[in-house]
Write a protein that holds these residues in place. Structure first.
Motif, PDB file in Angstrom:
ATOM      1  N   VAL A 326      51.026  29.534  34.820  1.00 58.55           N
ATOM      2  CA  VAL A 326      50.174  29.712  33.781  1.00 58.55           C
ATOM      3  C   VAL A 326      51.010  31.295  33.876  1.00 58.55           C
ATOM      4  O   VAL A 326      51.197  32.142  32.950  1.00 58.55           O
ATOM      5  CB  VAL A 326      49.267  29.767  33.907  1.00 58.55           C
ATOM      6  N   LEU A 327      51.284  31.803  34.998  1.00 57.36           N
ATOM      7  CA  LEU A 327      52.021  33.075  35.469  1.00 57.36           C
ATOM      8  C   LEU A 327      53.913  32.739  36.050  1.00 57.36           C
ATOM      9  O   LEU A 327      54.119  33.486  35.882  1.00 57.36           O
ATOM     10  CB  LEU A 327      51.298  33.727  37.025  1.00 57.36           C
ATOM     11  N   HIS A 328      54.181  31.724  35.238  1.00 56.64           N
ATOM     12  CA  HIS A 328      55.496  31.370  35.836  1.00 56.64           C
ATOM     13  C   HIS A 328      55.867  32.135  37.499  1.00 56.64           C
ATOM     14  O   HIS A 328      56.874  32.539  37.643  1.00 56.64           O
ATOM     15  CB  HIS A 328      56.120  32.230  34.443  1.00 56.64           C
ATOM     16  N   GLY A 329      55.519  31.732  38.076  1.00 62.08           N
ATOM     17  CA  GLY A 329      56.141  32.474  39.537  1.00 62.08           C
ATOM     18  C   GLY A 329      55.733  33.769  39.853  1.00 62.08           C
ATOM     19  O   GLY A 329      55.881  34.154  40.841  1.00 62.08           O
ATOM     20  N   LEU A 330      54.330  34.681  38.415  1.00 61.30           N
ATOM     21  CA  LEU A 330      54.992  35.452  39.003  1.00 61.30           C
ATOM     22  C   LEU A 330      53.612  35.942  39.688  1.00 61.30           C
ATOM     23  O   LEU A 330      52.271  36.882  39.701  1.00 61.30           O
ATOM     24  CB  LEU A 330      54.475  36.878  37.605  1.00 61.30           C
ATOM     25  N   ALA A 331      53.293  35.407  40.401  1.00 57.67           N
ATOM     26  CA  ALA A 331      51.043  34.814  41.717  1.00 57.67           C
ATOM     27  C   ALA A 331      51.505  34.271  42.952  1.00 57.67           C
ATOM     28  O   ALA A 331      52.374  33.671  42.590  1.00 57.67           O
ATOM     29  CB  ALA A 331      50.414  35.125  40.438  1.00 57.67           C
ATOM     30  N   LEU A 332      50.520  34.593  43.592  1.00 55.31           N
ATOM     31  CA  LEU A 332      50.707  33.857  44.856  1.00 55.31           C
ATOM     32  C   LEU A 332      49.387  33.239  44.578  1.00 55.31           C
ATOM     33  O   LEU A 332      48.306  34.366  44.237  1.00 55.31           O
ATOM     34  CB  LEU A 332      50.957  34.398  45.787  1.00 55.31           C
ATOM     35  N   PRO A 333      48.456  31.981  44.514  1.00 55.38           N
ATOM     36  CA  PRO A 333      47.895  30.884  45.069  1.00 55.38           C
ATOM     37  C   PRO A 333      46.542  31.816  45.440  1.00 55.38           C
ATOM     38  O   PRO A 333      47.281  31.802  46.618  1.00 55.38           O
ATOM     39  CB  PRO A 333      47.721  29.626  45.100  1.00 55.38           C
ATOM     40  N   ALA A 334      45.680  32.001  45.382  1.00 55.07           N
ATOM     41  CA  ALA A 334      44.733  32.488  46.234  1.00 55.07           C
ATOM     42  C   ALA A 334      43.340  31.617  46.981  1.00 55.07           C
ATOM     43  O   ALA A 334      42.683  31.206  45.901  1.00 55.07           O
ATOM     44  CB  ALA A 334      44.126  34.172  45.782  1.00 55.07           C
ATOM     45  N   TRP A 335      43.094  31.179  47.678  1.00 53.78           N
ATOM     46  CA  TRP A 335      42.464  30.427  48.716  1.00 53.78           C
ATOM     47  C   TRP A 335      41.194  31.443  49.345  1.00 53.78           C
ATOM     48  O   TRP A 335      40.131  30.841  49.506  1.00 53.78           O
ATOM     49  CB  TRP A 335      43.051  29.365  48.972  1.00 53.78           C
ATOM     50  N   SER A 336      41.077  32.820  49.516  1.00 49.54           N
ATOM     51  CA  SER A 336      40.642  33.367  50.037  1.00 49.54           C
ATOM     52  C   SER A 336      40.330  35.111  49.534  1.00 49.54           C
ATOM     53  O   SER A 336      41.434  35.347  47.757  1.00 49.54           O
ATOM     54  CB  SER A 336      41.147  34.214  51.512  1.00 49.54           C
ATOM     55  N   PHE A 337      39.463  35.748  49.807  1.00 47.44           N
ATOM     56  CA  PHE A 337      39.686  36.984  49.228  1.00 47.44           C
ATOM     57  C   PHE A 337      40.632  38.530  49.545  1.00 47.44           C
ATOM     58  O   PHE A 337      40.395  39.095  48.843  1.00 47.44           O
ATOM     59  CB  PHE A 337      38.261  36.896  49.116  1.00 47.44           C
TER      60      PHE A 337
END
Length: 541
Positions: A326-337
């Motif tokens: 969706v963001l084409h690599g311009l983000a990192l997955p967030a498993w925490s806050f």
């Protein structure tokens, strides 16, 4: 053949010629002036330029040009001298003394003194001001009691020792204090202007500021114009700065391509690959201390008293798909806050993060049914977000994940930013809502603090006594290891009770025109226009 022009025809032609000449001269003037104007795409319309009431990133960008705090943010995200040339801290870490520069002036020529900073901090924690960031200053002596209305503002543990010296007394050691004082909520305000104009003091023709620029104009839903402050201690290299409203990220990109912008607010994720090819030298992507999340309104159905439901919805969201597709690599997955790297110890994470998709979905379905929902009674919920292409795309994909895994029926609601904030915060007319938080200073407390039950940014309405107590104990301890454990335990309570659903961590992503000099990436994505310069194009004079 000749044509005689007389009467009305001649008048109309003269009027048309006059208008064309005026239009061409205006366009030429704009092009010429662009050599001295830094043009910045700035996202949504700023909600205010009152530094103590600023909430959004776009308003904060402008206010940091207009005002100057005791400290500023350096390239590595740490606090550096600004209005204060230096400071020292007592051996017990509870008393800070800041020494102001000798040449500080307001934009009208008045001298800036320590009492102006005292007044600014007092105003920031006064309940009538309505600052969403007041709780950030709770470590300052008596701040909590003032915020709660139990003490008057003059009892705040801040005093002007003399015209050039400010002392801050804390209830407990707070190493992050210098970084906190770079935030707009710690900026001074011109007392005479506030007294004369009240809440309208931050408007063109009235605003007196102490930063490198002063307010020259504000056209709502168009732009905010700043001009160089002639009384600032070191004249900015760029005489004019124009912050443009650019809520449509595709239109913003087109304006950059046309040479109408020098810096973009962001880039469209869908065009990331093309932009990397087209502007390899102009695209700036860097780590950014920010989290994008969905807040869940715990003051009303369907999420009030339903931690199992909240956990189920969180478990079936594939963060990697959001970040990569969706963001084409311009983000990192967030498993925490809290973003990675901010905790002194290993950051907590949900137990199910490493489960297989099949196991995770099965457990989510069990929790969903435990909460009273299923095929016969599917959850019906809305996701509310402010108008923006990326927000719409994320909401659409999350809704699809909820529907596929659990059968949830989701309605998407988009609103103009100010309306969205009003309904989300003041009226709590939400169920699930888009939210984001960018660090105010480089410390986990900058993120965890906004979920304290009494924080002005706690839009979920979450109340957890154990979480609040962990934050209070962390704020009161001088032992780094103890503090780190308490902050990690506090975040664990967020992951277990799910008042919010973290989706991804930000990276900063701007296009910066080659003519802009001095741009430096930093983890808070703070950029002061006074530190930039513009190359002149051939022929500019």
């Amino acid at each position: 053949m000749s044509i005689a022009l007389t009467g009305p025809k001649l008048g109309r032609m003269r009027a048309a010629l006059w208008f064309t000449t005026l239009l061409l001269s205006t366009l030429c003037a704009d092009v010429s002036a662009a050599a001295d104007v830094l043009r910045i795409g700035n996202g949504p319309e700023p909600e205010t330029l009152d530094p103590h009431r600023v909430e959004g990133v776009s308003a904060g960008n402008i206010v940091r040009d207009l005002f100057e705090g005791l400290t500023a943010v350096g390239d590595d995200g740490s606090a550096i001298p600004a209005a204060a040339r230096s400071w020292e801290v007592s051996d017990d870490g509870r008393v800070y003394r800041f020494h102001l520069r000798d040449d500080l002036r307001w934009s009208n020529g008045d001298t800036v003194v320590a009492a102006d900073f005292v007044f600014g901090l007092q105003r920031s924690v006064t309940p009538d001001t309505g600052s969403s960031f007041a709780r950030m200053f709770e470590p300052v002596r008596n701040a909590a009691a003032i915020i709660d209305g139990r003490l008057p503002a003059h009892r705040l543990g801040v005093q002007a020792v003399d015209a050039r010296t400010l002392q801050v007394t804390l209830d407990a050691p707070t190493p992050a204090l210098p970084g906190m004082l770079a935030h707009p909520s710690a900026f001074p305000v011109h007392r005479a202007s506030l007294s004369a104009h009240g809440s309208g003091f931050a408007r063109p023709g009235r605003l007196v500021s102490n930063g490198a620029y002063r307010l020259a104009g504000w056209v709502v839903q168009s732009h905010v114009e700043l001009e160089r402050n002639p009384h600032y201690r070191a004249a900015a290299a760029i005489p004019w700065v124009r912050y443009l409203v650019t809520e449509d990220i595709h239109a913003e990109l087109q304006r950059f391509r046309a040479g109408e912008l020098d810096i973009t607010y962001e880039i469209p994720p869908l065009q990331a690959a093309r932009i990397r090819r087209e502007y390899p030298g102009a695209l700036r992507i860097a780590p950014y201390l920010g989290v994008y999340y969905y807040g869940l309104n715990l003051t009303r159905a369907p999420f009030a008293g339903k931690p199992a439901l909240r956990q189920a919805l969180s478990m079936v969201i594939d963060r990697q798909v959001l970040a990569d597709k969706v963001l084409h690599g311009l983000a990192l997955p967030a498993w925490s806050f809290v973003p990675p790297g901010m905790h002194a110890l290993e950051a907590p994470r949900p137990d199910w993060q490493d489960w297989t998709p099949t196991r995770r979905q099965a457990e989510a379905l069990r929790l969903y049914r435990q909460a009273g929902y299923g095929d016969e009674r599917p959850l019906e919920v809305e996701i509310r977000y402010n108008t923006h292409e990326s927000h719409r795309r994320v909401a659409t994909v999350v809704a699809a994940m909820w529907r596929q895994a659990l059968g949830v029926r989701t309605r998407l609601v988009n609103e103009e930013f100010k309306v969205f904030l009003h309904k989300r915060r003041l009226r709590r007319e939400t169920q699930a809502f888009r939210a984001a938080w960018m660090a105010d200073f480089n410390d986990p407390m900058s993120f965890l603090g906004i979920l304290h039950s009494e924080h002005g940014k706690n839009d979920s309405g979450w109340v957890d006594a154990g979480f609040d107590a962990a934050l209070m104990r962390a704020a009161a301890t001088a032992e780094p290891a103890v503090r780190a454990n308490l902050l990690a335990a506090a975040e664990r309570r967020i992951l277990d009770d799910v008042p919010v659903i973290p989706l991804y961590f930000y990276v900063s992503k701007h296009l910066v025109a080659p003519r802009v000099r001095g741009w430096r990436d930093n983890p808070l994505d703070y950029h002061y226009s006074k530190d930039l310069a513009l190359d002149r194009a051939p022929g500019d004079r």
